[in-house]
Design an enzyme around this catalytic site. Structure first.
Site, PDB file in Angstrom:
ATOM      1  N   LEU A 112      47.702  62.438 -44.630  1.00 59.97           N
ATOM      2  CA  LEU A 112      48.392  62.712 -43.423  1.00 59.97           C
ATOM      3  C   LEU A 112      48.187  62.131 -42.091  1.00 59.97           C
ATOM      4  O   LEU A 112      48.833  62.083 -41.181  1.00 59.97           O
ATOM      5  CB  LEU A 112      48.155  64.323 -43.223  1.00 59.97           C
ATOM      6  CG  LEU A 112      48.575  65.431 -44.319  1.00 59.97           C
ATOM      7  CD1 LEU A 112      47.953  66.877 -44.006  1.00 59.97           C
ATOM      8  CD2 LEU A 112      49.986  65.485 -44.394  1.00 59.97           C
ATOM      9  N   GLY A 113      46.904  61.718 -42.011  1.00 59.29           N
ATOM     10  CA  GLY A 113      46.554  61.127 -40.799  1.00 59.29           C
ATOM     11  C   GLY A 113      44.840  60.731 -40.919  1.00 59.29           C
ATOM     12  O   GLY A 113      44.129  60.946 -41.782  1.00 59.29           O
ATOM     13  N   GLY A 156      41.345  59.997 -38.031  1.00 56.25           N
ATOM     14  CA  GLY A 156      40.915  59.961 -36.748  1.00 56.25           C
ATOM     15  C   GLY A 156      39.501  59.467 -36.780  1.00 56.25           C
ATOM     16  O   GLY A 156      38.774  58.976 -37.850  1.00 56.25           O
ATOM     17  N   GLY A 157      38.736  59.876 -35.745  1.00 51.88           N
ATOM     18  CA  GLY A 157      37.163  59.071 -35.566  1.00 51.88           C
ATOM     19  C   GLY A 157      36.515  60.188 -36.798  1.00 51.88           C
ATOM     20  O   GLY A 157      35.462  59.464 -37.203  1.00 51.88           O
ATOM     21  N   PHE A 158      36.742  61.242 -37.224  1.00 51.61           N
ATOM     22  CA  PHE A 158      36.185  62.027 -38.287  1.00 51.61           C
ATOM     23  C   PHE A 158      36.360  61.413 -39.642  1.00 51.61           C
ATOM     24  O   PHE A 158      35.385  61.098 -40.349  1.00 51.61           O
ATOM     25  CB  PHE A 158      36.678  63.385 -38.185  1.00 51.61           C
ATOM     26  CG  PHE A 158      35.955  64.323 -39.411  1.00 51.61           C
ATOM     27  CD1 PHE A 158      36.424  64.199 -40.536  1.00 51.61           C
ATOM     28  CD2 PHE A 158      35.046  65.156 -38.948  1.00 51.61           C
ATOM     29  CE1 PHE A 158      35.785  65.223 -41.730  1.00 51.61           C
ATOM     30  CE2 PHE A 158      34.259  65.839 -39.800  1.00 51.61           C
ATOM     31  CZ  PHE A 158      34.739  65.936 -41.115  1.00 51.61           C
ATOM     32  N   GLY A 159      37.512  60.679 -39.764  1.00 47.66           N
ATOM     33  CA  GLY A 159      37.768  60.341 -41.286  1.00 47.66           C
ATOM     34  C   GLY A 159      39.291  60.541 -41.625  1.00 47.66           C
ATOM     35  O   GLY A 159      40.083  60.368 -40.511  1.00 47.66           O
ATOM     36  N   VAL A 200      42.754  62.705 -43.266  1.00 44.71           N
ATOM     37  CA  VAL A 200      43.180  63.952 -43.449  1.00 44.71           C
ATOM     38  C   VAL A 200      44.214  64.024 -44.748  1.00 44.71           C
ATOM     39  O   VAL A 200      44.967  63.044 -44.621  1.00 44.71           O
ATOM     40  CB  VAL A 200      43.724  64.752 -42.376  1.00 44.71           C
ATOM     41  CG1 VAL A 200      44.357  66.087 -42.587  1.00 44.71           C
ATOM     42  CG2 VAL A 200      42.742  64.803 -41.299  1.00 44.71           C
ATOM     43  N   LYS A 253      40.225  67.700 -44.507  1.00 40.24           N
ATOM     44  CA  LYS A 253      39.734  66.831 -43.446  1.00 40.24           C
ATOM     45  C   LYS A 253      38.493  66.264 -44.225  1.00 40.24           C
ATOM     46  O   LYS A 253      37.502  66.767 -44.307  1.00 40.24           O
ATOM     47  CB  LYS A 253      39.421  67.671 -42.332  1.00 40.24           C
ATOM     48  CG  LYS A 253      38.962  66.698 -40.993  1.00 40.24           C
ATOM     49  CD  LYS A 253      38.885  67.573 -39.848  1.00 40.24           C
ATOM     50  CE  LYS A 253      38.745  66.653 -38.669  1.00 40.24           C
ATOM     51  NZ  LYS A 253      38.492  67.456 -37.481  1.00 40.24           N
ATOM     52  N   ASP A 298      37.753  68.048 -26.139  1.00 38.79           N
ATOM     53  CA  ASP A 298      38.649  66.821 -26.654  1.00 38.79           C
ATOM     54  C   ASP A 298      40.076  67.338 -26.814  1.00 38.79           C
ATOM     55  O   ASP A 298      40.664  67.150 -27.868  1.00 38.79           O
ATOM     56  CB  ASP A 298      38.075  66.284 -28.036  1.00 38.79           C
ATOM     57  CG  ASP A 298      38.634  65.143 -28.334  1.00 38.79           C
ATOM     58  OD1 ASP A 298      39.179  64.377 -27.530  1.00 38.79           O
ATOM     59  OD2 ASP A 298      38.624  64.524 -29.740  1.00 38.79           O
TER      60      ASP A 298
END
Length: 277
Positions: A24-25, A27-30, A32, A46, A143
Site C-alpha cells: 500500500l505504501g 514511510g520511515g517505519f517501513g 505497509v 505495517k 507528525d
C-alpha cells in the site's frame, strides 16, 4: 495490554507472503501491506524495516499509546506480530488510503468538493481535540500531515502513525527534547529551533486555519471546532511576525524591526525577505 497477538504465519498468508502486489505504501517505519484474514477481515500490516530510521523504540511507542485510544477519527489498531527481528502492527484497512493521495493528485482532488473537504477538516479537528483534551492520556502527535490522515469508505478521516507521539501529564503543557523528529514544513518553529513541543505544535501542523509563527496566538482545538461550526466569531488576524519569539531577541533588535517596518511601510504593505532554512 488488551490487544491481539498475531502469529507470523497468519500475517504472511494474509499478505500473500508480503507480495509487492499487496503493498500500500511506505514511510520511515517501513512498508505497509494490504491483507485478508481467513475470516474475511481486511487489514493493513505495517512492517518494521530492518533498516528503519525510526526503529523499535517508535514501534513500542505506537503500540503503547494507540492501544489505549478509542475515537472514530483515530485509526484502529487490531494487534501486533513479533517474531525474531520481525515487528508488525496490524491495523484496520482503509480503502481510500491517505489524504495526500487526493489533495496532491490533479484528478483525485476534483473529488474533494468543499463539503467533503470541510468534513475531513472537521474530523481531523475532532481527533486532535480527543488527543489533547478528552482521552485518558494527553497525547501530542508531533507528525500530523496529509500522509498520516487515512480515509475510510465514506471519506471519514482517521489520524494514524503514533510512532513519534508523546504523552503529557494532566497539568503538563510543554516539553523539550534534544532530538527533533518529524517532517519539515509541518513542524512548528519553536519545535524546530528550540526543541519545544506542546499541543500548540499539533495546532501548527493542523495548519488549515492557523498560520502564525507565535504559539500563544494559536487557539485550542475546542476553539477551532467552534469556529468551524460558526459558533464563534473569528478574531482579527494579527500582523505577520518578523521573528520567531519576541523574548528570544534583545530589545534593541525588536526596536530595530519596528523601525524598519515603519520606514518601509508607508502604504501599510510590508515585504518580507525569506531565506532558505
Amino acid at each position: 495490554m488488551e490487544m491481539q497477538i498475531f502469529d507470523f504465519a497468519t500475517i504472511a498468508n494474509a499478505t500473500n507472503n508480503f507480495s509487492s502486489n499487496n503493498k500500500l505504501g511506505q514511510g520511515g517505519f517501513g512498508h505497509v501491506y494490504k491483507g485478508m484474514l481467513k475470516e474475511g477481515k481486511e487489514i493493513a500490516v505495517k512492517r518494521l524495516s530492518k533498516d528503519s530510521g525510526q526503529g523499535f523504540d517508535e514501534f513500542k511507542n505506537e503500540v503503547t499509546l494507540i492501544v489505549k485510544l478509542q475515537h472514530r477519527n483515530l485509526v484502529k489498531l487490531f494487534g501486533c506480530c513479533l517474531k525474531g527481528d520481525e515487528s508488525m502492527l496490524i491495523y484496520e484497512y482503509l480503502p481510500n488510503k491517505s489524504l495526500d493521495n487526493f489533495i496532491f493528485d490533479k484528478t483525485r482532488n476534483k473529488l474533494l468538493n468543499w463539503e467533503r473537504r470541510f468534513h475531513i477538516i472537521d474530523g481531523i479537528a475532532r481527533g486532535l481535540l480527543y488527543l489533547h483534551h478528552d482521552s485518558r492520556l494527553r497525547i501530542i502527535h508531533r507528525d500530523l500531515k496529509a500522509s498520516n490522515i487515512l480515509l475510510d469508505n465514506d471519506m471519514n478521516p482517521k489520524i494514524s502513525d503514533f510512532g513519534l507521539a508523546r504523552m503529557f501529564g494532566g497539568d503538563q503543557i510543554e516539553d523539550k527534547t534534544r532530538r527533533v523528529v518529524g517532517t519539515y514544513g509541518y513542524m512548528s518553529p519553536e519545535y524546530v529551533f528550540y526543541g519545544r513541543f506542546s499541543m500548540k505544535s499539533d495546532v501548527f501542523s493542523f495548519g488549515v486555519l492557523i498560520l502564525e509563527q507565535r504559539p500563544e496566538d494559536r487557539p485550542k482545538m475546542s476553539s477551532v471546532l467552534l469556529m468551524l461550526g460558526g459558533e464563534s466569531t473569528l478574531p482579527q488576524p494579527n500582523q505577520p511576525g518578523y521573528f520567531i519569539e519576541k523574548d528570544q531577541l534583545p530589545s534593541a533588535t525588536v526596536a530595530d524591526c519596528r523601525s524598519r517596518k515603519q520606514s518601509t511601510s508607508s502604504n501599510e504593505v510590508t515585504i518580507t525577505m525569506l531565506d532558505a532554512r
